[in-house]
Scaffold this active site. Structure first.
Site, PDB file in Angstrom:
ATOM      1  N   SER A  81       0.830  -1.062  -0.071  1.00 45.26           N
ATOM      2  CA  SER A  81      -0.045  -0.157  -0.113  1.00 45.26           C
ATOM      3  C   SER A  81       0.814   1.278   0.093  1.00 45.26           C
ATOM      4  O   SER A  81       2.022   1.097   0.447  1.00 45.26           O
ATOM      5  CB  SER A  81      -0.911   0.021   1.327  1.00 45.26           C
ATOM      6  OG  SER A  81      -1.712   1.028   1.384  1.00 45.26           O
ATOM      7  N   TYR A 113      -1.797   0.001  10.598  1.00 45.69           N
ATOM      8  CA  TYR A 113      -1.802  -0.685   9.098  1.00 45.69           C
ATOM      9  C   TYR A 113      -0.535  -0.305   8.436  1.00 45.69           C
ATOM     10  O   TYR A 113       0.144  -0.728   7.669  1.00 45.69           O
ATOM     11  CB  TYR A 113      -3.116  -0.059   8.429  1.00 45.69           C
ATOM     12  CG  TYR A 113      -3.412  -0.484   7.173  1.00 45.69           C
ATOM     13  CD1 TYR A 113      -3.864  -1.503   6.600  1.00 45.69           C
ATOM     14  CD2 TYR A 113      -3.083   0.467   5.933  1.00 45.69           C
ATOM     15  CE1 TYR A 113      -4.133  -2.048   5.474  1.00 45.69           C
ATOM     16  CE2 TYR A 113      -3.204   0.007   4.594  1.00 45.69           C
ATOM     17  CZ  TYR A 113      -3.888  -1.248   4.487  1.00 45.69           C
ATOM     18  OH  TYR A 113      -4.039  -1.526   3.049  1.00 45.69           O
TER      19      TYR A 113
END
Length: 305
Positions: free
Chosen positions: A173, A186
């Site tokens: 990501s 995250y």
């Protein structure tokens, strides 16, 4: 080799690699054939994992699907078969559990064969500020988004190394390149995934296993439901990504042996600027694009999913 000769060799190769990369910006790389390859995709029950399964199936690959919900996997199996999959297999596997990964991996090797393209796609997000994130969910995030990569690589990389043939794909990501508020766990998991993938790539090069390729994918928010509620401040500049577009770009990157894929393209420039700008200037960019509090509207997938 003495200092002068090694330095000269270094300069020549550096110039060659830079020119090569410039050429490939204009002339597309040749796409490799993935027909007959055994492609294993984690998190294949929905979202990007499902789309990748369908697209690889249409290219003639044998598709192996991992997920935690058999009903959703069955739906992906059906779609893959409708798109020409000759061989498609599904397995319920909780990638956060090391022994589960090893057990199901052994089953895949016996029933299907050695995986030649491994796509670590499974991921979860809490979407809460650090002090509001339950310890159990923080641990789960690291187990699914990071540690699962270790266990799947341990299971399937040896056969790739032995054959000097394979491809390791990490769906990371942009959050693995830049910290974001209310995404500390995250971001940490994705930073780790990016670093792990890069380290394995260097390890393969050091071992002269040039047939084992790696691709690390760092997309911005994707409209799959995982980040439901998140909105881009300037969607024409930094849009929430369409899943079909992302899946197609990932397939192309794998087939062209592209080592790093950032989406959308503007993130290449932003990542480059972050590497040398003062911290305050980098934060200014985050504020301008609305990323300081972008998770305020985050809802995520319903609990049943």
């Amino acid at each position: 080799m003495n200092f002068f000769l090694e330095t000269l060799q270094f300069i020549v190769l550096l110039v060659y690699y830079l020119l090569e990369s410039l050429v490939f910006l204009v002339v597309p790389r040749r796409k490799k054939n993935v027909s007959g390859e055994i492609v294993l995709i984690t998190g294949a029950g929905n979202g990007i994992g499902r789309l990748l399964a369908v697209k690889f199936a249409s290219l003639g690959a044998t598709v192996v699907l991992w997920g935690i919900n058999q009903e959703r996997l069955n739906c992906t199996v059906r779609l893959a078969r409708e798109n020409g999959a000759g061989r498609v297999h599904s397995y319920v596997c909780d990638c956060s559990k090391r022994q589960d990964v090893y057990r199901v991996a052994d089953q895949v090797k016996k029933e299907v064969g050695d995986v030649s393209i491994l796509i670590n796609n499974a991921g979860i997000v809490i979407g809460k500020r650090f002090l509001d994130s339950p310890d159990s969910l923080v641990e789960k995030t690291m187990e699914v988004n990071t540690m699962a990569h270790f266990w799947t690589y341990k299971a399937f990389l040896p056969a790739m190394v032995a054959a000097n043939h394979g491809h390791l794909v990490s769906i990371a990501s942009c959050a693995g390149l830049c910290g974001t508020s209310a995404m500390s766990d995250y971001c940490a998991s994705k930073f780790a995934a990016v670093g792990f993938a890069e380290s394995i790539d260097i390890e393969m090069r050091a071992l002269r296993k040039t047939g084992v390729k790696t691709t690390t994918v760092c997309p911005y928010f994707i409209n799959t439901g995982m980040f439901d509620g998140v909105e881009s401040k300037w969607p024409h500049v930094l849009p929430i990504l369409d899943p079909e577009y992302v899946a197609e770009r990932i397939i192309t990157a794998v087939r062209q042996n592209q080592e790093m894929l950032l989406l959308p393209r503007i993130t290449y420039a932003l990542y480059f600027l972050k590497s040398f700008l003062p911290v305050k200037a980098s934060v200014l960019f985050l504020e301008y694009f609305g990323n300081l509090d972008i998770m305020k509207t985050f809802k995520g997938r319903p609990k049943k999913e």
